[in-house]
Design an enzyme around this catalytic site. Structure first.
Site: not given
Ligand SMILES: [Zn+2]
Length: 214
Positions: A30-31, A77, A96
């Site tokens: 995630g980010n 990302e 995300h």
């Molecule tokens: Zn991802």
């Protein structure tokens, strides 16, 4: 749009903790990013657990060039975060994650239905489905850019989900809501009877949501 950098850093840290605590991300996945001004964002660093970030771990970078102006290596990302901020001048936060039920739907080639409850339509509108591309690739950013108009929530084929908002908080709450709706959908399909709102009601509620959405 201009925000105090320290406040954006605090939001990213706080909502990162929430994301991890609620199991919307696991491990280092995630980010999260938040806009500071027209050409700068704060974004989570590559390879850190979102549940244990400190404000000074975060990366500051420019939207137009992708140049890092403070901190280390940004999230892998980063390309799609920058694409969203470039195209969506009103976007102030991007989350995300790989929430379990969103990802189950993503792996079966479907998006999250928001026509099952009024809350879903009001808060998320229609959820876009983004065709698969390699994580971190410009192709993934391009696939997202092509679908972003009029959408605040996205299911990424065989991958996870993205939400955007006017700030990090709004993007985060959309992610929570998206996963809640995905869980209803997956569980109700298990029950074998899934009934959406009538078409007329869908249009009425989407009309009520006008003005709060992009
Ligand atoms: Zn991802």
């Amino acid at each position: 749009m201009k925000r105090v950098e320290g406040e954006v850093r605090k939001d990213v840290v706080d909502f990162g903790k929430a994301l991890y605590a609620r199991r919307l991300v696991t491990g280092m996945s995630g980010n999260i990013s938040g806009r500071i001004d027209d050409n700068a964002i704060i974004i989570t660093p590559s390879g850190y657990c979102k549940g244990h970030l400190k404000g000074f771990d975060l990366v500051r970078m420019l939207i137009d060039s992708g140049k890092v102006t403070a901190g280390g290596k940004p999230s892998m990302e980063t390309p799609f975060h920058l694409a969203l901020y470039k195209e969506g001048k009103e976007i102030g936060g991007v989350v995300h994650a790989h929430p379990l039920h969103c990802t189950i739907l993503a792996c079966s080639g479907r998006t999250v239905r928001t026509d099952l409850t009024p809350e879903g339509l009001l808060y998320l509108g229609k959820v876009a489905f983004i065709p698969y591309a390699t994580p971190g690739s410009n192709e993934l950013a391009e696939n997202l850019r092509a679908e972003m108009k009029g959408h605040d929530a996205f299911i990424m084929e065989n991958h996870g989900a993205i939400t955007v908002g006017k700030d990090v908080a709004e993007a985060y709450y959309r992610m929570e809501t998206l996963e809640y709706l995905a869980e209803i959908q997956v569980m109700a399909e298990g029950v074998g009877r899934l009934k959406g709102l009538e078409d007329g009601e869908v249009q009425k509620i989407l009309g009520m949501a006008e003005g709060t959405k992009r």
